[in-house]
Write a protein that holds these residues in place. Sequence first.
Motif: not given
Length: 287
Positions: A49-78
């Motif tokens: 189980x995770x708290x609702x803010x975790x789900x919201x944060x994941x949803x926002x990152x997924x939205x940006x990744x779906x816009x084809x922002x590179x995964x590494x830009x979202x996580x900040x590292x490679x």
Amino acid sequence: MSRHPLRPAVLEAERVLAAAGVDSPRVDAELLAAHVLGVPRSRLPLVGQVDPPVVEALRELVRRRAERVPLQHLTGSVHLGGVDLLVGPGVFVPRPETELLLEWALSAVDGVPEPVVVDLCTGSGALALALAHRRRDAVVHAVERDPVALGWTRRNAEARVAAGDPPITLHEGDVTSSGVLSDLDGRVHLVVCNPPYVPDDTPVQPEVAEHDPRQAVFGGPDGLDVIRHVVGLAARLLRPGGHVGIEHDDTQGESVPALLAAHPDLADAADHRDLAGRPRFATARRR
């Protein structure tokens, strides 16, 4: 505050990313979830189980990744060669295939004490810092011309020193200039380079077209504009018996080895394939 199971959120993320045309939707969904939670991806099955803010944060990152922002830009590292590198807008994101060039490079200086190593077109500093991390006795130089990329390289170099790795020497310079690194002529054991090599008219993914710096990706009509200079520069820098390795496009499995073989000071030109069997990098030895 009610908690939510993580697995449905990850499955929904995978669905959204697949619909957006992301190449590896399951992997990206899991890596984004791990990033939000601050845990390794391998530990996700242990998270219930995770708290609702975790789900919201994941949803926002997924939205940006779906816009084809590179995964590494979202996580900040490679990750490359045991080193975590900061990446973001303005610097080329190293690809997993470059690990193969790194492993070849390490084998090329195996048994050479305190090898002098030069990384041309260093970008984020990936190869230079991975080599310094794996060969702590090496004297590593890195060259980059773009000021934005240099900023990322400096941050990564400082972070690696803070983590206990030996420092590298960073040079602001253009590998197509005749006098670059002239003080190292004939002194270098190993030259590596991941240059801009994609032919100009090649279709690329949105992550590359919209986010990687164009000058770090495209290398002229045949993709060889920078590589031609790198071959001559490597021959000038290398001491007798020294080695050069150059990553290239999968359409250049014959042309890059031919450039190396044509140089009178280089011998043993060869090409190397990646794990998918595609031509990936070429090597040669200074006579």
